[in-house]
Design an enzyme around this catalytic site. Sequence first.
Site, PDB file in Angstrom:
ATOM      1  N   LYS A 120       0.881  -1.186  -0.046  1.00 28.84           N
ATOM      2  CA  LYS A 120      -0.068   0.017   0.051  1.00 28.84           C
ATOM      3  C   LYS A 120       0.828   1.232  -0.098  1.00 28.84           C
ATOM      4  O   LYS A 120       1.807   1.273   0.484  1.00 28.84           O
ATOM      5  CB  LYS A 120      -0.938   0.172   1.450  1.00 28.84           C
ATOM      6  N   GLU A 122       0.975   5.425  -0.115  1.00 30.06           N
ATOM      7  CA  GLU A 122       0.428   7.117  -0.039  1.00 30.06           C
ATOM      8  C   GLU A 122       1.154   7.854  -1.370  1.00 30.06           C
ATOM      9  O   GLU A 122       2.212   7.605  -1.798  1.00 30.06           O
ATOM     10  CB  GLU A 122       0.649   7.652   1.316  1.00 30.06           C
ATOM     11  N   GLU A 189      -8.912   7.452   3.224  1.00 21.43           N
ATOM     12  CA  GLU A 189      -8.885   7.903   4.684  1.00 21.43           C
ATOM     13  C   GLU A 189      -9.391   9.139   4.771  1.00 21.43           C
ATOM     14  O   GLU A 189      -9.055  10.269   4.129  1.00 21.43           O
ATOM     15  CB  GLU A 189      -7.411   7.509   4.865  1.00 21.43           C
TER      16      GLU A 189
HETATM   17  O1  KIV Z   1      -0.951   2.642   8.680  1.00 27.08           O
HETATM   18  C1  KIV Z   1      -2.024   2.397   8.892  1.00 27.08           C
HETATM   19  O2  KIV Z   1      -2.545   1.527   9.710  1.00 27.08           O
HETATM   20  C2  KIV Z   1      -3.056   2.671   7.810  1.00 27.08           C
HETATM   21  C3  KIV Z   1      -4.620   2.592   8.038  1.00 27.08           C
HETATM   22  C4  KIV Z   1      -4.760   3.697   9.193  1.00 27.08           C
HETATM   23  C5  KIV Z   1      -5.285   2.438   6.956  1.00 27.08           C
HETATM   24  O3  KIV Z   1      -2.594   3.291   6.739  1.00 27.08           O
END
Ligand code: KIV
Length: 272
Positions: A120, A122, A189
């Site tokens: 994942k 950002e 988010e």
């Molecule tokens: O780092 C994390 O736990 C996240 C969640 C808040 C989705 O990115």
Amino acid sequence: MYIPKPLEDRITIPHLKQLKQQAEKFACLTAYDYSFARLLEECGVEVVLVGDSLGMVIQGHETTIPVTLDDIKYHGRAVAAGLQNAMLMLDMPFGSLNSPQQALDHASELIKQTEAQVVKLEGWESQLPIVENLAHFGIATCAHLGLQPQMVHKMGGYRVQGKAEGAAAQMLATAVDLEGAGADILLLECVPAGLAAEITATLTIPVIGIGAGPHVDGQILVLQDVLNVTAGKKPRFSKNFMQDQSSIQDAIARYVSEVKSGKFPDESHSFA
Ligand code: KIV
């Protein structure tokens, strides 16, 4: 009482897409160690994220920024040991995505060492060339839009994103571009519920929400928030699932049940 239903099959991207098509909600949570990973899987949590939130809830930092690739590897390996069927997703930490090549090298390293299925990341439009490069080399990605905790200083705090008309249109356009670039999942988010619903209806890939209202395909929370052990002020979008429960297992099972039935999140956990 909700009886936890352990996962029977390995959760894959096509599986999540199928759930989206069938309008069946799926449950995701963060975990950072073997014991909780096992428990989450036993309770039917479909996606387990080793989030860089570990910087705050495990290491006690004020932000997620100090988390390193080695931290994600360490916790990723521990969580992987506890999972058989749930999907393992790992966060790419701050500073690990400074170019498409660097992101590819780091994502490959993480996946080799943990056997995670998805990374994942950002970033706003800056995610596009990275997602494209990772997709080209066969790495599944979850793009992350809305509030970006790794950019907290640039954003000037933890705030709901996409409220102004122009910002909402921009987020929708970026989400479409990310799907086009090869993103397999999108995470939203702290996004107004209406905008999250529109993005979810527009995309064919599954959309996971945290503070993004009820009309997304899956929900995620930070485990410590669910168990009410987070220090300080709790985010509005979270819920204490330990309330009225006699064990951690019951609390997690309750979370899964409320996500799947659509009971969580309600208006009080969402933004307009
Ligand atoms: O780092 C994390 O736990 C996240 C969640 C808040 C989705 O990115």
